[in-house]
Design an enzyme around this catalytic site. Structure first.
Site, short mmCIF file in Angstrom:
data_model
loop_
_atom_site.label_atom_id
_atom_site.label_comp_id
_atom_site.label_asym_id
_atom_site.label_seq_id
_atom_site.Cartn_x
_atom_site.Cartn_y
_atom_site.Cartn_z
N GLU A 41 -53.68 84.85 42.22
CA GLU A 41 -54.30 83.61 41.75
C GLU A 41 -55.18 83.83 40.51
O GLU A 41 -56.02 82.99 40.19
CB GLU A 41 -55.11 83.00 42.89
CG GLU A 41 -54.28 82.66 44.11
CD GLU A 41 -55.14 82.31 45.30
OE1 GLU A 41 -55.65 81.17 45.35
OE2 GLU A 41 -55.31 83.16 46.20
N SER A 56 -53.89 78.95 46.93
CA SER A 56 -53.23 78.18 45.86
C SER A 56 -51.79 77.84 46.21
O SER A 56 -50.97 77.59 45.33
CB SER A 56 -53.27 78.94 44.52
OG SER A 56 -54.59 79.01 44.05
N TYR A 72 -50.67 72.04 41.05
CA TYR A 72 -51.09 72.35 39.68
C TYR A 72 -50.27 71.67 38.58
O TYR A 72 -50.73 71.64 37.44
CB TYR A 72 -51.10 73.87 39.47
CG TYR A 72 -52.12 74.56 40.33
CD1 TYR A 72 -53.49 74.36 40.11
CD2 TYR A 72 -51.75 75.36 41.40
CE1 TYR A 72 -54.44 74.96 40.91
CE2 TYR A 72 -52.70 75.98 42.20
CZ TYR A 72 -54.04 75.77 41.96
OH TYR A 72 -54.98 76.36 42.75
N ARG A 76 -64.35 73.98 51.51
CA ARG A 76 -63.41 72.87 51.57
C ARG A 76 -62.44 73.12 52.71
O ARG A 76 -61.79 74.17 52.77
CB ARG A 76 -62.63 72.74 50.26
CG ARG A 76 -61.88 71.40 50.13
CD ARG A 76 -60.84 71.44 49.03
NE ARG A 76 -59.66 72.18 49.43
CZ ARG A 76 -59.08 73.12 48.70
NH1 ARG A 76 -59.58 73.47 47.53
NH2 ARG A 76 -58.00 73.76 49.15
N ASP A 80 -59.03 71.92 54.88
CA ASP A 80 -57.76 71.23 54.68
C ASP A 80 -57.17 70.87 56.04
O ASP A 80 -57.19 71.68 56.98
CB ASP A 80 -56.79 72.11 53.91
CG ASP A 80 -57.29 72.47 52.52
OD1 ASP A 80 -58.10 71.69 51.97
OD2 ASP A 80 -56.89 73.52 51.98
N GLU A 90 -57.08 75.29 57.27
CA GLU A 90 -57.86 76.43 56.80
C GLU A 90 -59.11 75.93 56.09
O GLU A 90 -59.25 74.73 55.81
CB GLU A 90 -57.05 77.30 55.84
CG GLU A 90 -56.57 76.57 54.60
CD GLU A 90 -55.68 77.44 53.73
OE1 GLU A 90 -56.20 78.05 52.78
OE2 GLU A 90 -54.45 77.50 53.98
N ASN A 146 -61.60 76.94 52.73
CA ASN A 146 -61.73 77.71 51.49
C ASN A 146 -63.20 77.89 51.13
O ASN A 146 -63.94 76.89 51.06
CB ASN A 146 -61.01 76.98 50.34
CG ASN A 146 -59.54 76.82 50.61
OD1 ASN A 146 -58.75 77.70 50.30
ND2 ASN A 146 -59.15 75.70 51.20
N GLY A 203 -61.19 75.43 44.34
CA GLY A 203 -60.95 75.20 42.92
C GLY A 203 -62.11 74.48 42.26
O GLY A 203 -62.69 73.56 42.82
#
Length: 308
Positions: free
Chosen positions: A13, A141, A208, A247, A249, A262, A264, A268
């Site tokens: 990443e 990612s 992305y 964060r 998800d 999960e 993070n 990002g």
């Protein structure tokens, strides 16, 4: 403030990290900070001596090193404050199979899983049937991620994961929509509903590519569902022992059931990334969000110093 902006590194990443860090540098310099851009790939051996000459370290690394807690542990050795979670929480969150055990222990909803630390035998079958999702146990990612309807389709996905020197986590496919929710300080932010345009699920392209997904913030969900998303995101943050921000998800089922995928610890961080979008709903622009993360990091550092 003299800020050491740590980015790059050598994970898969790396490029995502560098792109985000350039935007962070611009936002911080616009707010009057002095920023040293530090690419961990070329400068790792000088991290500690450089950290000692700065007031604060802002980490924008994805994968390992960075999300595994290594850089955080090193910064603590020279008493350099940084944003976000400490080494232990970072390491636990990065390892999806470990984090899912903690979610289960905390009574948080997460899908069943199998951790594969090596290539399985040719006749191996998942205990929960097909189709499944396979992904790197410590990746992010949406790299090294794929859906398989049978053993034949799973084989090349596993080859990609194991050829990259990683372990694989296998989960049953969950039908539903993707929702994400950030935590800032001690508060869960407004969730985002993600609707992929470029693919069937929120893969690397959807994440992305320009126009790859619609990100609806705040998520147009019933109040009770929004409340559940925020509650579980904050509970997961606390169960992992995280700090500053994170964060979470989710998959939201048609019956409004939630499954936590999960968490993070270094999400990002571009002006259009998910957590900055949520922060904007809370009244913080991108520069203000970065300064809030610095403020929270300094508070945590001061508390740690008092405890020593």
């Amino acid at each position: 403030m003299k800020i050491l902006l740590i980015a790059g590194g050598w994970s898969s990443e790396r490029e995502i990290s560098l792109i985000g860090a350039r935007g962070m540098q611009a936002a911080l310099e616009q707010r009057g900070h002095s920023v040293t851009f530090f690419d961990l790939l070329d400068q790792f051996d000088h991290l500690l001596e450089c950290a000692q000459t700065h007031d604060f370290a802002l980490i924008n690394l994805h994968g390992a090193p960075g999300e595994d807690g290594l850089v955080q542990a090193m910064l603590e050795r020279v008493h350099c404050p940084y944003q976000g979670s400490g080494p232990a929480g970072s390491f636990l969150a990065l390892n999806k199979a470990a984090a899912k055990q903690i979610f289960r222990q905390a009574g948080l909803p997460t899908a069943d899983w199998v951790l594969l630390t090596r290539r399985p035998d040719a006749d191996w079958e998942p205990p929960f049937g097909w189709p499944v999702f396979a992904k790197s146990n410590t990746g992010g990612s949406s790299l090294h991620l794929g859906r398989a309807a049978n053993r034949e389709e799973l084989a090349p996905i596993l080859d990609e994961i194991f050829n990259a020197g990683e372990c694989a986590i296998i989960e049953p496919q969950l039908t539903g929509r993707e929702v994400t929710c950030g935590v800032l300080g001690e508060e869960a932010l407004a969730p985002i509903l993600i609707e992929p345009v470029a693919g069937e699920f929120f893969d690397f392209t959807s994440k992305y590519a320009k126009g790859g997904a619609r990100e609806l913030c705040p998520a147009p969900l019933p109040d009770e569902v929004t409340a559940d998303v925020r509650r579980i995101a904050l509970a997961a943050h606390k169960a992992l022992g995280l700090a500053g921000y994170s964060r979470a998800d989710f998959i939201l089922g048609a019956d409004n059931s939630l499954h936590l995928l999960e968490v993070n610890t270094l999400p990002g961080m571009t002006p259009t990334s998910l957590v900055p979008q949520e922060a904007a709903v809370a009244g913080l622009d991108f520069g203000q969000l970065l300064e809030r993360l610095i403020e929270l990091g300094l508070q945590r550092h001061a508390g740690t110093a008092r405890a020593r």
